[in-house]
Design an enzyme around this catalytic site. Structure first.
Site, PDB file in Angstrom:
ATOM      1  N   GLY A 304      46.381  42.531  47.154  1.00  0.00           N
ATOM      2  CA  GLY A 304      47.989  42.247  47.976  1.00  0.00           C
ATOM      3  C   GLY A 304      48.082  42.801  48.796  1.00  0.00           C
ATOM      4  CG  ASP A 323      41.856  36.624  43.671  1.00  0.00           C
ATOM      5  OD1 ASP A 323      40.806  36.643  43.248  1.00  0.00           O
ATOM      6  OD2 ASP A 323      42.298  37.655  45.446  1.00  0.00           O
ATOM      7  NE  ARG A 328      40.419  39.026  42.649  1.00  0.00           N
ATOM      8  CZ  ARG A 328      39.838  40.654  44.124  1.00  0.00           C
ATOM      9  NH1 ARG A 328      38.890  41.514  42.465  1.00  0.00           N
ATOM     10  NH2 ARG A 328      39.790  40.287  44.848  1.00  0.00           N
ATOM     11  CB  CYS A 427      36.111  45.500  53.239  1.00  0.00           C
ATOM     12  SG  CYS A 427      36.153  44.766  51.833  1.00  0.00           S
TER      13      CYS A 427
END
Length: 502
Positions: A304, A323, A328, A427
């Site tokens: 979030g 999601d 989640r 990421c």
């Protein structure tokens, strides 16, 4: 009598040698292999793969990734005591990221002006004395904020160029057809002879094979699938200016200042003062270029953080945080409760949903979509053994990541409005999960829907933030990546901005 028998038996046991199995030393390879953790396996994988991709950059990036406490930024909650929070941060030496951007942009513009004048003076044959007065005057930097005086001009220039490009949609050609017509654009095509090109990224071949329940997969063959997107040429435009929302206040410390923000507390309104997150996570949200009343979809929103950043701009007219798993979705709700609880204005603007991002079908409802996909989460993989994507039981799941990422991004490209923006982010440092997925999704979208897209090269617009971020396009054609460094330990964070023209 019994005691005598027991004593004689003890005496016998002391004499008899009990055989035992010989044990290897702790340094023996067989012992090391058995004790190798999931984080060890992740590091071994990164060393093999990323060393071939990043070369001499990898040792510094590796050292930064192995630091347990990476650097965070603090996003001020506009629904708490903003003035008090800002003053507390500034008293501690933290700096507003927007102020850094404006100051650096102003400095860079003055440097460019000075360079331009020096070039004119150098090329001038005569009349230098008459020209000097004008040059000195033009070298003066306005005392007012540069964003008020020059940004509007930049916007006009950029908007006009964008409108011209939109009026005549760019023609997408395959490499084969463009080569035969004699108009091969080498700036847009990845050179397979370059070690950092897409083709060389697929040369990483682990020694092990993967045994699934029904099939038998070779990892190199799986990655070879992503070569298929390399025959499509996509137009890449430079973006000169970054839109930094007025109400988005983010604080950080300068390079090599490792001061840590304390844990946030509740203010007078009953919500937490600020949100802490990796500084790299700010950039994909800024890349969305949020404007008033935008309809925004965050496809993979948990936990979030990026949703919170976007809502702190106070700009979206509708925001859907989605999601695919109940746990989640619950994390997103917890963040919203901690930072927006009781704020009635979000009752109709904020929707939290649970759907598979690959099948969301609300066509043309959103003009801004953030696609922060599940990935190898490189930093997490190096520090957390639990739920690590490099666990032996998750090998097949890890290999399927690029396919899932492509499907999610492809769906975003399908449902976004024409003229809208999609920002893809991970990421991870893996070029396969990054540029490789972007290339493949764009290729499939072109083949299935005949849609036309433009990729934005954001490097020029992000240049003023290089004093804070180690932003690189090393080996990349479409996006940019925040490389972790010991001075500013943010990231890794890859992001790519895509505009749907038609």
């Amino acid at each position: 009598m019994l005691i005598a028998r027991f004593a004689s038996r003890l005496k016998y046991l002391k004499v008899v040698k009990v055989p035992f199995r010989f044990k290897h030393k702790d340094t023996h390879w067989s012992v090391i292999r058995k004790t190798k953790t999931n984080t060890d396996k992740a590091l071994e994988h990164f060393d093999d793969f990323y060393d071939t991709v990043y070369g001499t950059l990898w040792p510094d990036v590796r050292a930064a990734l192995l630091v347990e406490d990476n650097k965070y930024m603090a996003v001020v909650n506009n629904f708490s005591d903003t003035d008090r929070i800002a003053q507390t941060f500034e008293n501690s030496g933290a700096i507003n990221l927007r102020a850094i951007y404006k100051a650096q942009r102003k400095l860079l513009k003055s440097i460019e002006q000075e360079k331009a004048i020096k070039r004119k003076l150098k090329n001038l044959d005569g009349g230098i004395e008459g020209f000097s007065a004008a040059s000195e005057q033009s070298l003066q930097v306005p005392s007012s904020d540069l964003s008020d005086s020059t940004d509007s001009a930049d916007e006009t220039e950029e908007d006009s160029s964008s409108s011209n490009d939109s009026a005549v949609p760019p023609e997408l050609l395959s490499i084969a057809s463009s080569e035969s017509s004699g108009h091969l654009d080498f700036e847009r095509i990845i050179n397979p002879q370059n070690d950092l090109s897409m083709s060389s990224l697929h040369q990483y071949v682990p020694a092990t094979k993967l045994k699934g329940m029904e099939d038998f997969v070779l990892e190199s063959e799986h990655y070879d699938y992503y070569k298929k997107g390399s025959d499509l040429s996509i137009k890449v435009e430079k973006q000169r200016k970054l839109n930094f929302p007025e109400h988005l206040n983010i604080y950080t410390f300068e390079e090599e200042n490792d001061t840590r923000f304390s844990s946030p507390r509740k203010g007078s309104t009953g919500v937490l003062d600020y949100y802490l997150l990796d500084g790299g996570s700010i950039l994909p949200v800024l890349a969305l270029d949020l404007r008033q009343n935008d309809h925004v979809l965050d496809m993979c929103a948990a936990p979030g953080g990026k949703t919170l950043i976007a809502l702190q701009t106070l700009l979206p007219g509708l925001f859907v945080a989605n999601d695919n798993a109940h746990s989640r979705v619950k994390r997103i709700k917890n963040v919203c409760d901690q930072y927006f609880d009781g704020m009635g204005q979000w009752d109709e603007k904020l929707v939290i949903s649970q759907n598979d991002a690959r099948v969301i079908g609300e066509q043309d409802k959103f003009n801004k979509i953030l696609v922060d996909v599940p990935c190898t989460t490189d930093r997490h993989s190096l520090h957390e053994n639990d739920n690590n994507i490099f666990k032996p039981s998750r090998i097949k799941e890890r290999l399927k990541l690029p396919e899932i990422q492509t499907e999610i991004l492809q769906n975003a490209l399908k449902i976004v409005r024409p003229g809208g923006t999609v920002v893809y982010s991970t990421c991870s440092l893996s070029p396969i999960q990054n540029d490789g997925v972007v290339q493949m999704a764009l290729k499939k979208s072109w083949e299935e829907t005949n849609s036309i897209f433009i990729v934005k090269n954001m490097s020029p617009s992000l240049h003023p933030l290089r004093c804070i971020y180690n932003i690189s396009r090393h080996g990349l054609k479409y996006g940019q990546v925040v490389l972790p460094s010991l001075g500013n330990n943010f990231g890794p964070m890859y992001f790519c901005k895509i505009i749907k023209v038609r």
